[in-house]
Design a protein around this motif. Sequence first.
Motif, short mmCIF file in Angstrom:
data_model
loop_
_atom_site.label_atom_id
_atom_site.label_comp_id
_atom_site.label_asym_id
_atom_site.label_seq_id
_atom_site.Cartn_x
_atom_site.Cartn_y
_atom_site.Cartn_z
N ARG A 1 0.82 -1.20 0.00
CA ARG A 1 0.00 0.00 0.00
C ARG A 1 0.86 1.26 0.00
NH1 ARG A 1 -4.25 1.85 -2.36
NH2 ARG A 1 -5.48 3.32 -1.09
N CYS A 2 2.00 1.24 0.68
CA CYS A 2 2.92 2.38 0.63
C CYS A 2 3.38 2.64 -0.80
CB CYS A 2 4.12 2.14 1.54
SG CYS A 2 3.73 2.11 3.31
N ASP A 3 3.69 1.59 -1.55
CA ASP A 3 4.04 1.74 -2.96
C ASP A 3 2.91 2.36 -3.75
OD1 ASP A 3 6.62 0.65 -2.81
OD2 ASP A 3 5.93 -1.39 -3.19
N GLU A 4 1.70 1.95 -3.44
CA GLU A 4 0.54 2.37 -4.23
C GLU A 4 0.12 3.81 -3.96
OE1 GLU A 4 -1.22 -2.21 -4.14
OE2 GLU A 4 -2.26 -0.59 -3.06
N ILE A 5 0.34 4.32 -2.75
CA ILE A 5 -0.15 5.66 -2.41
C ILE A 5 0.97 6.68 -2.29
CG2 ILE A 5 -2.19 4.71 -1.26
CD1 ILE A 5 -0.88 5.30 1.42
N GLY A 6 2.22 6.26 -2.45
CA GLY A 6 3.31 7.22 -2.38
C GLY A 6 3.72 7.59 -0.98
N LEU A 7 3.69 6.63 -0.06
CA LEU A 7 4.16 6.84 1.31
C LEU A 7 5.57 6.28 1.43
CD1 LEU A 7 3.65 7.70 4.25
CD2 LEU A 7 2.64 5.43 4.64
N LEU A 8 6.55 7.16 1.68
CA LEU A 8 7.94 6.73 1.75
C LEU A 8 8.19 5.85 2.97
CD1 LEU A 8 9.64 10.15 0.88
CD2 LEU A 8 8.96 8.32 -0.69
N VAL A 9 9.19 4.97 2.87
CA VAL A 9 9.46 4.00 3.93
C VAL A 9 10.95 3.95 4.24
CG1 VAL A 9 9.32 1.56 4.60
CG2 VAL A 9 7.48 2.58 3.23
N PHE A 10 11.25 3.97 5.54
CA PHE A 10 12.58 3.68 6.08
C PHE A 10 12.43 2.31 6.75
CE2 PHE A 10 15.07 5.18 10.18
CZ PHE A 10 15.89 4.06 10.11
N GLU A 11 12.99 1.27 6.10
CA GLU A 11 12.79 -0.10 6.59
C GLU A 11 14.02 -0.55 7.38
OE1 GLU A 11 10.86 -4.29 5.18
OE2 GLU A 11 12.05 -3.20 3.70
N GLU A 12 13.76 -1.27 8.48
CA GLU A 12 14.80 -1.57 9.46
C GLU A 12 14.84 -3.06 9.79
OE1 GLU A 12 16.15 1.18 13.07
OE2 GLU A 12 14.22 0.22 13.42
N ILE A 13 16.04 -3.54 10.10
CA ILE A 13 16.19 -4.93 10.52
C ILE A 13 15.66 -5.13 11.94
CG2 ILE A 13 18.14 -5.42 9.00
CD1 ILE A 13 20.01 -4.94 11.39
N PRO A 14 15.38 -6.39 12.32
CA PRO A 14 14.88 -6.65 13.68
C PRO A 14 15.96 -6.42 14.74
CG PRO A 14 14.39 -8.47 12.18
CD PRO A 14 15.38 -7.59 11.49
N GLY A 15 15.51 -6.10 15.93
CA GLY A 15 16.43 -6.00 17.07
C GLY A 15 16.14 -4.78 17.93
N TRP A 16 16.62 -4.83 19.16
CA TRP A 16 16.42 -3.72 20.09
C TRP A 16 17.52 -3.72 21.13
CZ3 TRP A 16 14.38 -3.54 25.35
CH2 TRP A 16 14.07 -2.22 25.78
N GLN A 17 18.46 -2.78 21.01
CA GLN A 17 19.52 -2.50 21.98
C GLN A 17 20.59 -3.59 22.08
OE1 GLN A 17 17.87 -1.20 25.75
NE2 GLN A 17 17.16 0.72 24.87
N HIS A 18 20.21 -4.86 22.14
CA HIS A 18 21.18 -5.93 22.40
C HIS A 18 21.93 -6.34 21.13
CE1 HIS A 18 22.90 -9.65 23.97
NE2 HIS A 18 22.41 -10.26 22.92
N ILE A 19 23.25 -6.51 21.25
CA ILE A 19 24.09 -7.13 20.22
C ILE A 19 24.73 -8.35 20.83
CG2 ILE A 19 26.06 -6.88 18.66
CD1 ILE A 19 25.55 -3.89 18.62
N GLY A 20 24.53 -9.51 20.22
CA GLY A 20 25.04 -10.75 20.77
C GLY A 20 26.40 -11.15 20.22
N ASP A 21 26.71 -12.45 20.36
CA ASP A 21 28.01 -12.98 19.95
C ASP A 21 28.08 -13.16 18.43
OD1 ASP A 21 26.46 -15.21 19.45
OD2 ASP A 21 27.24 -16.37 21.14
N ALA A 22 29.13 -13.84 17.96
CA ALA A 22 29.35 -13.99 16.52
C ALA A 22 28.19 -14.73 15.84
CB ALA A 22 30.67 -14.73 16.28
N ASP A 23 27.67 -15.77 16.49
CA ASP A 23 26.53 -16.50 15.90
C ASP A 23 25.30 -15.60 15.83
OD1 ASP A 23 28.03 -18.78 15.58
OD2 ASP A 23 27.40 -19.66 17.48
N TRP A 24 25.06 -14.83 16.86
CA TRP A 24 23.94 -13.88 16.88
C TRP A 24 24.08 -12.87 15.75
CZ3 TRP A 24 22.69 -8.84 17.04
CH2 TRP A 24 21.44 -8.47 17.55
N GLN A 25 25.29 -12.34 15.57
CA GLN A 25 25.52 -11.35 14.52
C GLN A 25 25.36 -11.95 13.13
OE1 GLN A 25 29.16 -9.07 15.22
NE2 GLN A 25 28.82 -9.19 17.44
N ALA A 26 25.69 -13.23 12.98
CA ALA A 26 25.48 -13.90 11.70
C ALA A 26 23.99 -13.97 11.36
CB ALA A 26 26.09 -15.29 11.72
#
Length: 276
Positions: free
Chosen positions: A193-218
């Motif tokens: 619908r954003c594409d259809e009506i011209g509403l711009l989007v800043f899209e973001e990856i999941p997560g909140w504050q925490h950064i984990g180990d190498a496996d988590w970062q992968a």
Amino acid sequence: IYREVWLRYVEPCHIANVFIRPQDVLTNSASVEIDVTLRNVGAADASAMVQAELMTADGAALLAGEPQPVTVPAGSETVTTLRFDSLPEMALWSMENPTLYQALVRLDNQGGGQDAVTERFGLREAVFRDDGFYLNGQRVKLMGLNRHQTYPYIGAAAPARLQRKDADIIKYELGCHIVRTSHYPQSRHFLDRCDEIGLLVFEEIPGWQHIGDADWQAISLRDVRAMIERDRNRPAIVIWGVRINESLDNTEFYTATNRLAHELDPTRQTTGVRFW
């Protein structure tokens, strides 16, 4: 599982992904490049023909390309690029006139079996500069908000109708130009619908504050790839968020997320939300 789930039945050699990249859209030499990722899960090399066609949003034919031969080795992927240099008259996608088009990509395997994928796209130039945001060469003062796709009683399991309605509310009732999908890729129905009506989007990856180990970062790098490969044909999306929301700085990790984002999509800038 709170979104739709579906299975796609394919031949051993099939279309894995399509990336449509309009070029030089503000000039008289506009073109469209289509990167087609072909995947062969079979035990033998596959020879095939790949062809693309540009259409209007309602499916009317505009321009058909010539079939291109390609060989995909067994157990691997190959990217082939189809190019349209001489475009018919095509309108730019803008917030006021969000004109959409479609690209139909077909794969014909030499030994039999076919595949086809249709993706929507728009022609537009979007760039953030030192003095602001520019859409199709015009400076736009952005007003927007963050959106979580959670609702009373149903949580994140909003149906397609409500997802689409929310985009309408954000643009037409709240008067916003842009929305941040805080902080995870959201329903395709909302983004459609954003594409259809011209509403711009800043899209973001999941997560909140925490950064984990190498496996988590992968796993987070996997999320960057999944987000961009799913949504990079959408003209409404003007920037990728590749930091974990409100996280501490991590130069090595965020160098990796930015590098991957620009490899997957060299047409958009990247950003991230800081707190500390």
